[in-house]
Design a protein around this motif. Structure first.
Motif, PDB file in Angstrom:
ATOM      1  N   MET A   1      32.257 117.818  87.776  1.00 21.10           N
ATOM      2  CA  MET A   1      33.459 116.996  87.848  1.00 21.10           C
ATOM      3  C   MET A   1      33.019 115.688  87.048  1.00 21.10           C
ATOM      4  N   GLU A   2      34.136 115.180  86.175  1.00 18.86           N
ATOM      5  CA  GLU A   2      33.676 114.032  85.648  1.00 18.86           C
ATOM      6  C   GLU A   2      33.892 112.734  86.502  1.00 18.86           C
ATOM      7  N   ASP A   3      33.537 111.488  86.170  1.00 22.47           N
ATOM      8  CA  ASP A   3      33.502 110.316  86.888  1.00 22.47           C
ATOM      9  C   ASP A   3      34.909 109.583  86.319  1.00 22.47           C
ATOM     10  N   ASP A   4      35.824 109.557  86.937  1.00 25.23           N
ATOM     11  CA  ASP A   4      36.913 108.629  86.346  1.00 25.23           C
ATOM     12  C   ASP A   4      36.694 107.347  85.874  1.00 25.23           C
ATOM     13  N   ASN A   5      35.686 106.800  86.597  1.00 27.53           N
ATOM     14  CA  ASN A   5      35.076 105.322  86.425  1.00 27.53           C
ATOM     15  C   ASN A   5      34.172 105.082  85.262  1.00 27.53           C
ATOM     16  N   ALA A   6      33.588 106.264  84.573  1.00 29.08           N
ATOM     17  CA  ALA A   6      32.651 106.095  83.756  1.00 29.08           C
ATOM     18  C   ALA A   6      33.250 105.544  82.439  1.00 29.08           C
ATOM     19  N   PRO A   7      32.256 104.978  81.648  1.00 26.31           N
ATOM     20  CA  PRO A   7      33.025 104.568  80.263  1.00 26.31           C
ATOM     21  C   PRO A   7      33.064 105.778  79.524  1.00 26.31           C
ATOM     22  N   ALA A   8      34.092 105.696  78.390  1.00 26.29           N
ATOM     23  CA  ALA A   8      34.209 106.756  77.612  1.00 26.29           C
ATOM     24  C   ALA A   8      33.050 106.977  76.765  1.00 26.29           C
ATOM     25  N   ARG A   9      32.599 108.080  76.383  1.00 24.38           N
ATOM     26  CA  ARG A   9      31.393 108.366  75.426  1.00 24.38           C
ATOM     27  C   ARG A   9      31.827 108.978  74.098  1.00 24.38           C
ATOM     28  N   ILE A  10      31.264 108.138  73.289  1.00 26.50           N
ATOM     29  CA  ILE A  10      31.411 108.691  71.625  1.00 26.50           C
ATOM     30  C   ILE A  10      30.006 109.034  71.219  1.00 26.50           C
ATOM     31  N   ALA A  27      31.982 104.110  64.701  1.00 28.97           N
ATOM     32  CA  ALA A  27      32.100 104.230  66.013  1.00 28.97           C
ATOM     33  C   ALA A  27      31.806 103.164  67.007  1.00 28.97           C
ATOM     34  N   ALA A  28      31.300 102.001  66.391  1.00 32.74           N
ATOM     35  CA  ALA A  28      31.041 100.921  67.243  1.00 32.74           C
ATOM     36  C   ALA A  28      32.301  99.977  67.210  1.00 32.74           C
ATOM     37  N   ARG A  29      33.164  99.892  66.062  1.00 30.41           N
ATOM     38  CA  ARG A  29      34.424  99.347  65.982  1.00 30.41           C
ATOM     39  C   ARG A  29      35.273 100.002  67.095  1.00 30.41           C
ATOM     40  N   ILE A  30      35.442 101.467  67.195  1.00 32.44           N
ATOM     41  CA  ILE A  30      36.096 102.093  67.935  1.00 32.44           C
ATOM     42  C   ILE A  30      35.615 101.994  69.673  1.00 32.44           C
ATOM     43  N   ALA A  31      34.499 101.891  69.671  1.00 29.93           N
ATOM     44  CA  ALA A  31      33.933 101.596  71.166  1.00 29.93           C
ATOM     45  C   ALA A  31      34.177 100.454  71.831  1.00 29.93           C
ATOM     46  N   ALA A 102      32.009 114.606  75.693  1.00 28.84           N
ATOM     47  CA  ALA A 102      32.295 113.273  75.046  1.00 28.84           C
ATOM     48  C   ALA A 102      34.120 113.131  74.832  1.00 28.84           C
ATOM     49  N   ASP A 103      34.176 111.851  74.453  1.00 28.85           N
ATOM     50  CA  ASP A 103      35.555 111.653  74.412  1.00 28.85           C
ATOM     51  C   ASP A 103      36.088 111.454  72.990  1.00 28.85           C
ATOM     52  N   LEU A 104      34.919 111.313  72.086  1.00 30.66           N
ATOM     53  CA  LEU A 104      35.273 111.513  70.667  1.00 30.66           C
ATOM     54  C   LEU A 104      33.864 111.831  69.955  1.00 30.66           C
ATOM     55  N   LEU A 105      33.929 112.482  69.073  1.00 32.10           N
ATOM     56  CA  LEU A 105      32.541 112.621  68.145  1.00 32.10           C
ATOM     57  C   LEU A 105      32.720 112.123  66.629  1.00 32.10           C
TER      58      LEU A 105
END
Length: 157
Positions: A1-10, A27-31, A102-105
């Motif tokens: 189960m994913e934590d909805d409060n966790a930051p997105a992961r790139i 990735a840093a700009r997107i993050a 991950a939310d983005l690779l």
């Protein structure tokens, strides 16, 4: 189960090439826009064809390449929430596995492979076809030998 409060992961695949360093900067700009954390990932394997010299560690070499890539991308001004990981295994397989959480690779279009005329390298191709999250592939800005103008710095989504 994913934590909805966790930051997105790139996840960013790093191999030390200029293209992977550009991917890390993208990735840093997107993050920043996503309030996401960045996991810069480098993989390693034991070479099959050659005996390993005493005292040599491909994992340590991979860590050095990863640290150097992060330093080239950001200098001493590291973005908030950046982590690094050196993982064992073939790059495409490891990145595809990492994409499951991950939310983005983000990848560079070409690494250190031998076929320089190809638009995408083998890892970028495999990951873009099999990842479990969206994939952003960046192209390294290159100066044309014919026109002398800079081109590149584009993304394939």
């Amino acid at each position: 189960m994913e934590d909805d409060n966790a930051p997105a992961r790139i996840i960013v695949g790093i191999d030390g090439s200029d293209s992977s360093i550009d991917a890390l900067r993208a990735a840093a700009r997107i993050a920043t826009a996503m309030a996401a954390r960045i996991d810069a990932v480098m993989t390693w394997e034991y070479p099959v064809r050659f005996p390993n010299p005493p005292g040599w560690s491909p994992e340590s070499d991979a860590q050095a390449v990863l640290s150097d890539a992060v330093a080239k991308a950001f200098g001493t001004d590291l973005p908030a929430g950046i982590n690094t990981a050196v993982l064992y295994g073939p790059p495409a397989r490891v990145l595809i596995e990492q994409s499951e959480a991950a939310d983005l690779l983000v990848l560079g279009s070409r690494g250190h492979g031998g076929f320089t005329g190809l638009l995408l390298g083998s890892v970028s191709t495999a990951v873009s076809q099999h990842a479990q999250c969206p994939v952003l592939i960046t192209h390294h800005a290159e100066k044309s030998k014919i026109t002398g103008r800079t081109h590149g710095d584009k993304a394939i989504i």
